[in-house]
Design an enzyme around this catalytic site. Structure first.
Site, PDB file in Angstrom:
ATOM      1  N   THR A  15     -23.124  55.831  52.972  1.00 34.82           N
ATOM      2  CA  THR A  15     -23.380  54.496  52.447  1.00 34.82           C
ATOM      3  C   THR A  15     -24.576  54.456  51.486  1.00 34.82           C
ATOM      4  O   THR A  15     -24.712  53.513  50.720  1.00 34.82           O
ATOM      5  CB  THR A  15     -23.642  53.509  53.605  1.00 34.82           C
ATOM      6  OG1 THR A  15     -24.684  54.060  54.424  1.00 34.82           O
ATOM      7  CG2 THR A  15     -22.397  53.314  54.442  1.00 34.82           C
ATOM      8  N   GLY A  16     -25.412  55.471  51.524  1.00 35.22           N
ATOM      9  CA  GLY A  16     -26.558  55.510  50.612  1.00 35.22           C
ATOM     10  C   GLY A  16     -26.148  55.922  49.213  1.00 35.22           C
ATOM     11  O   GLY A  16     -24.997  56.275  48.958  1.00 35.22           O
ATOM     12  N   ARG A  42     -25.655  51.347  62.436  1.00 30.40           N
ATOM     13  CA  ARG A  42     -25.521  50.010  61.860  1.00 30.40           C
ATOM     14  C   ARG A  42     -24.228  49.838  61.061  1.00 30.40           C
ATOM     15  O   ARG A  42     -23.643  48.765  61.004  1.00 30.40           O
ATOM     16  CB  ARG A  42     -26.737  49.745  60.959  1.00 30.40           C
ATOM     17  CG  ARG A  42     -26.883  48.361  60.434  1.00 30.40           C
ATOM     18  CD  ARG A  42     -28.311  48.145  59.905  1.00 30.40           C
ATOM     19  NE  ARG A  42     -28.831  49.366  59.260  1.00 30.40           N
ATOM     20  CZ  ARG A  42     -28.628  49.696  57.988  1.00 30.40           C
ATOM     21  NH1 ARG A  42     -27.943  48.905  57.199  1.00 30.40           N
ATOM     22  NH2 ARG A  42     -29.134  50.818  57.474  1.00 30.40           N
ATOM     23  N   ARG A 119     -34.605  73.765  53.766  1.00 30.27           N
ATOM     24  CA  ARG A 119     -34.757  74.533  52.534  1.00 30.27           C
ATOM     25  C   ARG A 119     -35.701  75.716  52.619  1.00 30.27           C
ATOM     26  O   ARG A 119     -35.514  76.715  51.944  1.00 30.27           O
ATOM     27  CB  ARG A 119     -35.286  73.619  51.424  1.00 30.27           C
ATOM     28  CG  ARG A 119     -34.223  73.088  50.513  1.00 30.27           C
ATOM     29  CD  ARG A 119     -34.874  72.309  49.369  1.00 30.27           C
ATOM     30  NE  ARG A 119     -34.077  71.129  49.072  1.00 30.27           N
ATOM     31  CZ  ARG A 119     -34.564  70.007  48.578  1.00 30.27           C
ATOM     32  NH1 ARG A 119     -35.863  69.898  48.339  1.00 30.27           N
ATOM     33  NH2 ARG A 119     -33.777  68.992  48.321  1.00 30.27           N
ATOM     34  N   CYS A 158     -34.090  67.881  42.960  1.00 33.30           N
ATOM     35  CA  CYS A 158     -33.456  67.680  41.652  1.00 33.30           C
ATOM     36  C   CYS A 158     -34.346  68.092  40.489  1.00 33.30           C
ATOM     37  O   CYS A 158     -33.858  68.332  39.382  1.00 33.30           O
ATOM     38  CB  CYS A 158     -32.999  66.237  41.501  1.00 33.30           C
ATOM     39  SG  CYS A 158     -34.298  65.027  41.808  1.00 33.30           S
ATOM     40  N   LYS A 215     -42.818  71.427  46.006  1.00 36.35           N
ATOM     41  CA  LYS A 215     -41.420  71.819  46.142  1.00 36.35           C
ATOM     42  C   LYS A 215     -40.966  72.651  44.952  1.00 36.35           C
ATOM     43  O   LYS A 215     -40.258  73.648  45.101  1.00 36.35           O
ATOM     44  CB  LYS A 215     -40.522  70.575  46.250  1.00 36.35           C
ATOM     45  CG  LYS A 215     -40.622  69.836  47.572  1.00 36.35           C
ATOM     46  CD  LYS A 215     -39.672  68.613  47.557  1.00 36.35           C
ATOM     47  CE  LYS A 215     -39.827  67.802  48.829  1.00 36.35           C
ATOM     48  NZ  LYS A 215     -39.035  66.543  48.764  1.00 36.35           N
ATOM     49  N   ARG A 245     -43.177  59.917  36.778  1.00 34.71           N
ATOM     50  CA  ARG A 245     -42.007  59.036  36.795  1.00 34.71           C
ATOM     51  C   ARG A 245     -42.055  58.135  35.561  1.00 34.71           C
ATOM     52  O   ARG A 245     -43.089  57.538  35.277  1.00 34.71           O
ATOM     53  CB  ARG A 245     -42.064  58.155  38.042  1.00 34.71           C
ATOM     54  CG  ARG A 245     -40.840  57.303  38.253  1.00 34.71           C
ATOM     55  CD  ARG A 245     -39.695  58.056  38.887  1.00 34.71           C
ATOM     56  NE  ARG A 245     -40.013  58.512  40.223  1.00 34.71           N
ATOM     57  CZ  ARG A 245     -39.275  59.402  40.892  1.00 34.71           C
ATOM     58  NH1 ARG A 245     -38.188  59.940  40.358  1.00 34.71           N
ATOM     59  NH2 ARG A 245     -39.630  59.786  42.104  1.00 34.71           N
ATOM     60  N   HIS A 252     -33.668  63.897  34.384  1.00 34.72           N
ATOM     61  CA  HIS A 252     -35.053  64.361  34.398  1.00 34.72           C
ATOM     62  C   HIS A 252     -35.323  65.179  33.135  1.00 34.72           C
ATOM     63  O   HIS A 252     -34.623  66.157  32.853  1.00 34.72           O
ATOM     64  CB  HIS A 252     -35.302  65.257  35.612  1.00 34.72           C
ATOM     65  CG  HIS A 252     -35.331  64.524  36.920  1.00 34.72           C
ATOM     66  ND1 HIS A 252     -35.301  63.154  37.036  1.00 34.72           N
ATOM     67  CD2 HIS A 252     -35.415  64.987  38.208  1.00 34.72           C
ATOM     68  CE1 HIS A 252     -35.352  62.816  38.320  1.00 34.72           C
ATOM     69  NE2 HIS A 252     -35.416  63.899  39.041  1.00 34.72           N
ATOM     70  N   ASN A 339     -30.207  64.382  37.248  1.00 33.81           N
ATOM     71  CA  ASN A 339     -30.683  64.507  38.620  1.00 33.81           C
ATOM     72  C   ASN A 339     -29.698  64.032  39.673  1.00 33.81           C
ATOM     73  O   ASN A 339     -29.794  64.448  40.824  1.00 33.81           O
ATOM     74  CB  ASN A 339     -32.007  63.746  38.792  1.00 33.81           C
ATOM     75  CG  ASN A 339     -31.889  62.289  38.425  1.00 33.81           C
ATOM     76  OD1 ASN A 339     -31.504  61.977  37.290  1.00 33.81           O
ATOM     77  ND2 ASN A 339     -32.189  61.400  39.331  1.00 33.81           N
TER      78      ASN A 339
END
Lengths: 361, 361, 361, 361
Positions: A15-16, A42, A119, A158, A215, A245, A252, A339
């Site tokens: 759902t995301g 939910r 990871r 990403c 990362k 950002r 990106h 991304n």
């Protein structure tokens, strides 16, 4: 199972936004049937449409339309996902949830994940198509040592994806010793919970993204490392990243200075980038682009709004290739990586296709 | 003339955005009276208000209101500017026009310019307050060799300004050998003719600004160079710049990696930046900020929308100070410099104030 | 208490954006001392700086700097606010919290609120400076009927504010029968929890803001209504509002068509707008602008980025005044109102000043 | 010529953004072959790629890639276009140039134009697919009276297009007496010469677009008018438009209040909108969408970024359908129309297809 047998797959976190991107990637997939949509308690029991409807409005976050086939499919609780019913899990949940859920799934079935939960573990490869797909062999050790029937293969952050795709051919041919990179990252990389608030980024640049720079360093070394036996020996490269950002929806942009292991002319560098990945794209996997890297001569490119669409976001676009006089054997360029396509669900789908091709799924 | 005598100044190019910024800087100036507003023949003879009114709308491009005192002042033709009537000229015209006009003005009166027309000539200093104001002495050679009564002192490109302000204290104390810089530049830096088209930059980054990177290299070496006798010996520093445009109105953000001449702790670097320019700000010149550099500990800063306002845009804000492991003795940081304040008219006004202070105007 | 006695005031919800705007409005106030900063239990006991610091970054959302005087002030729990210690409460909490908190405060001390909790109750006036400040008398009924020592006076929704300011003078002189209004509202009106997500509004317009249109109808009738005895008789006006969100940080733009009660020339309308509010601005209250309405002849104005700053956001700017041939005796115009200044904390501060002036606080 | 014979077409103004949109619309067209690309003398003789390359960068302004087939096609001078070589001209030049060029083309060949040059002449229909394609018959009068072999049929201003599409079904079934409309128009509607400057519209709304509101009034009456004999009798409707520019790339959003000729329930209105244009879409013309109007129940829609893509921008999306209590028999809604698809080149292409279908080309 042969390549021609369709696989039943679950999308966890369906759902995301990241999960929705999986649904777009998988909607008409020739090999994969999305038989299970899983999410939090939910959403469980609701139709997919109900689950993503809030206040009468469909919270669908992709540019593509919601694939009609999922509209009425019932969402199940990810914690109670029936692992016997699927051949493969795509995990699109946040890192904390992933630690729990993927640890439950992977003992039974293969998991391809966009999360960072596993990871950095020694026996877990971070696979980038064309770059280090040979690392996939590491899952055998994972299965052996952990006693798992399945395994987990995360894709990178990403921001790492485009960088390692551009560096890999240079590393192979010339070596790469050091990298200075400044990213101008898109809003969609931050997701929606809470994501970037509009009034914070309008007329603005935000010069920090927590944990991102670490990362990029760790993942770049690992992905560009060599699989020796059942060990990944990280590449010895220092990556000095500054991640920012900007007010761009997708794509990106990264300004990269790279010090090579030996001198290379700009023409050699361009040829090397252009030639990259032929052995992978020749496999003709369903989500594979025709070229992994596109090099542009147009000095005003790449631009995220224009170039992110190339080959449905699966090609990294490199431009502004110039000499760099600061780093030894230095070159510099600007790259663009989508991304939420190669850098997320569709990239993970391509990894899964490769795993099928290799007989690992 | 003593410092207490008011100077009659002309603003040339007064109708453009850069010229308008001069009017804001000079409106209530304690030392300068704007007695002449000069522009192209098209504007000559009109009141200033008429000259900037197009289609019934006032084309006033500054955030500040138009200073009322200029509303009815008559604009004169810059080509026929009466040089006997002014003590100083502020030039805010484009480079091609500047080559002609400034060559006409400078033999008679001092010219402080935002254009690049004369920037790269040997006997012309590019003055940045606090950084190399001692270079002002070079105008004596200019006058002597050219037989001029006046002189010309350009300010640098707005992208150079913040960079040299941040590098200067490091260069003095530790030395600076090499710089990798990626800029995320504001729209106002491109002006309005034609400027950046909105549909080109919306949801986008444009990774190239013609000629900008070369200017940053050339100007940084020269400004950080040493005045020996009547020669500027450029500093031996390689600046690898990648200049991009982002959807921000004002304020250039720059991601900087710098290799120092000797090891320095982050604390020493921060102290050095903070301590910078005291001898200049102590002069108390009218347009001077209380501090040339502000160092922030907030990892999410500097941000252009928030920090460009600090001290009316006259202070360079430095944040995200970290070690850099790629460059020898490397440090890295993000800086923000207001491109239309310290980087343009108000910075030029501060230069002029220093020239008055030195008895050169 | 006389006007010259300083009042001790509490800002409740001091850590949120609306509360921060109160701190800016009240920082150097000649009449009010902010002696109490109140917020949720999570913030209680911390210094104000600590309370708004998240992840090492100061979450300060105003354009103005955080007033230094509040940096170390200790935040108290709003639920346990000591009402004996203050003469007035400014409430900047969300509606649900406001229902509980304001019901606790108002029996003891006057409360001026930006929330909608009490707006629609019969004995509660919604006061807009210059428009209906005479409604303030209604608090006497509130006190009498409820047995309260204090009272509550909310300000309207920020979309209503500009509209009623522009309509009030027309209603008084010509009558206003019907209004069609389309708003283009700023992001800051949505706050930060969660506010508008950047990726939702970039390159976009969102054509719906839940509950906004109903509020505008209800509040406009009430505010423009007449206080008869201790009753407000709502004005008989139909307001057909369409409220949209655009990618603007501050300043609500509203396109208004109004049908008047009798014919009026555009010149009469302009004069009426310009003349409005003199009796209020003549009071010289500390936060009052010199003019409540500014009428511009420039067809390209008002624009939010340019005009929202006028008189620190306390003046409503009206432009594009034209005849409207659809509504009877129709006129149309575009107005701009600063939603976080006159439309929020500073508007509420001005209301409080009027209450002091009237001897009600 | 029969429908199955391919037509040779010229695109005039082929190098501008509007012309580029024609090339995208026509690249793989089943009926039309773009045999001639015409532009100003400056481009004549160059390959198309050269003609749109500036400073080494391809000035291609569409989201779609440049169709490869045009890359090497030689551009000809529009003033010397050989009219014998083409069956149809698509004109995409500015109004002043169009007055001259179209007056030269139309005597010989049919011209479908996006310009306003001939829009308001009595014998010239402004054709909107599905709305008034029967007006096409008027070209017979044009040919007869002017002695032309060809004719000219302009499409409307892009702001009119969506409005008349939404109003047409209501006008037919219920009548439409009056309209209040506020538009929030996209940047691409202003083109590139000079277009909207980014620093003007960032964080802003511009509340005026010169001449736009008058065009909407004049064109709406004419398009919704009735062809009686060889006269168009304009519909008697007052359109009170306020046209604004917002920071959106493509897609005009319009907030519409309409007073109908008789009462209608919201359900009847929705059904009427949904049912509209079936007789036109059933023709199955190549560029026709499957539905002319899509009505959404989602209160947060239509949104330009999301909904402009529906059916490649050829469908008008209507949402927020509500009663309006101000206008007699009032309804209100928000519509979205893609200004560079149905509102420009692809809409003109669809008109040309209809003309072919009718045997007029």
């Amino acid at each position: 199972m042969s390549e021609s047998t369709r696989r039943r797959v679950a999308v966890v976190g369906a759902t995301g936004v990241a999960g929705q991107q999986f649904l777009v990637s998988l909607a008409d997939h020739p090999w994969f049937d999305v038989t299970v949509l899983a999410a939090s308690p939910r959403s469980a029991g609701k139709s997919y449409t109900e689950a993503i409807t809030d206040n009468g409005s469909l919270r669908w976050g992709c540019d593509e339309l919601m694939p009609a086939r999922f509209a009425d499919q019932t969402v199940v609780d990810a914690e109670h996902l029936d692992l016997d019913s699927v051949d493969l899990v795509f995990s699109a949940v946040e890192s904390d949830a992933a630690k729990v859920l993927e640890a439950r799934f992977a003992p039974e079935v293969p998991v391809v994940s966009t999360s960072s939960a596993f990871r950095y573990e020694d026996d877990v490869p971070i696979i980038v198509p064309g770059v280090n797909h040979d690392h996939a062999a590491l899952v055998k050790r994972q299965q052996r040592e952990r006693g798992w029937k399945g395994f987990v293969t995360p894709i990178p952050n990403c921001t790492t994806t485009g960088l390692v795709i551009a560096l890999a051919p240079l590393a192979r041919r010339f070596g790469v010793r050091s990298v200075v990179m400044t990213s101008m990252q898109a809003l969609s990389g931050a997701g929606r919970s809470p994501g970037v608030i509009a009034m914070d980024v309008l007329d603005n640049v935000i010069p920090f993204i927590p944990k991102e720079e670490e990362k990029v360093q760790a993942e770049t070394s690992k992905i560009l490392g060599k699989l020796e036996g059942d060990q990944i020996v990280p590449m010895d490269v220092t990556v000095s990243a500054t991640c920012t950002r900007v007010n761009v929806r997708d794509g990106h942009t990264e300004s990269v200075n790279a010090g090579l292991g030996e001198p290379a002319s700009l023409q050699e560098v361009a040829e090397t980038l252009r030639a990259f990945g032929g052995e992978f794209t020749d496999l003709g996997l369903p989500s594979s682009p025709p070229e992994l890297i596109h090099v542009t001569e147009d000095a005003f490119r790449p631009q995220p709004r224009i170039d992110r669409k190339l080959n449905d976001g699966m090609t990294t676009v490199v431009g502004r290739l110039r000499e760099d006089k600061v780093l030894p054997n230095g070159v510099r360029f600007v790259l663009l990586s989508h991304n939420t396509k190669m850098g997320a669900a569709k990239g993970a789908t391509l990894v899964a296709e490769y795993l099928v091709h290799q007989g690992l799924v």
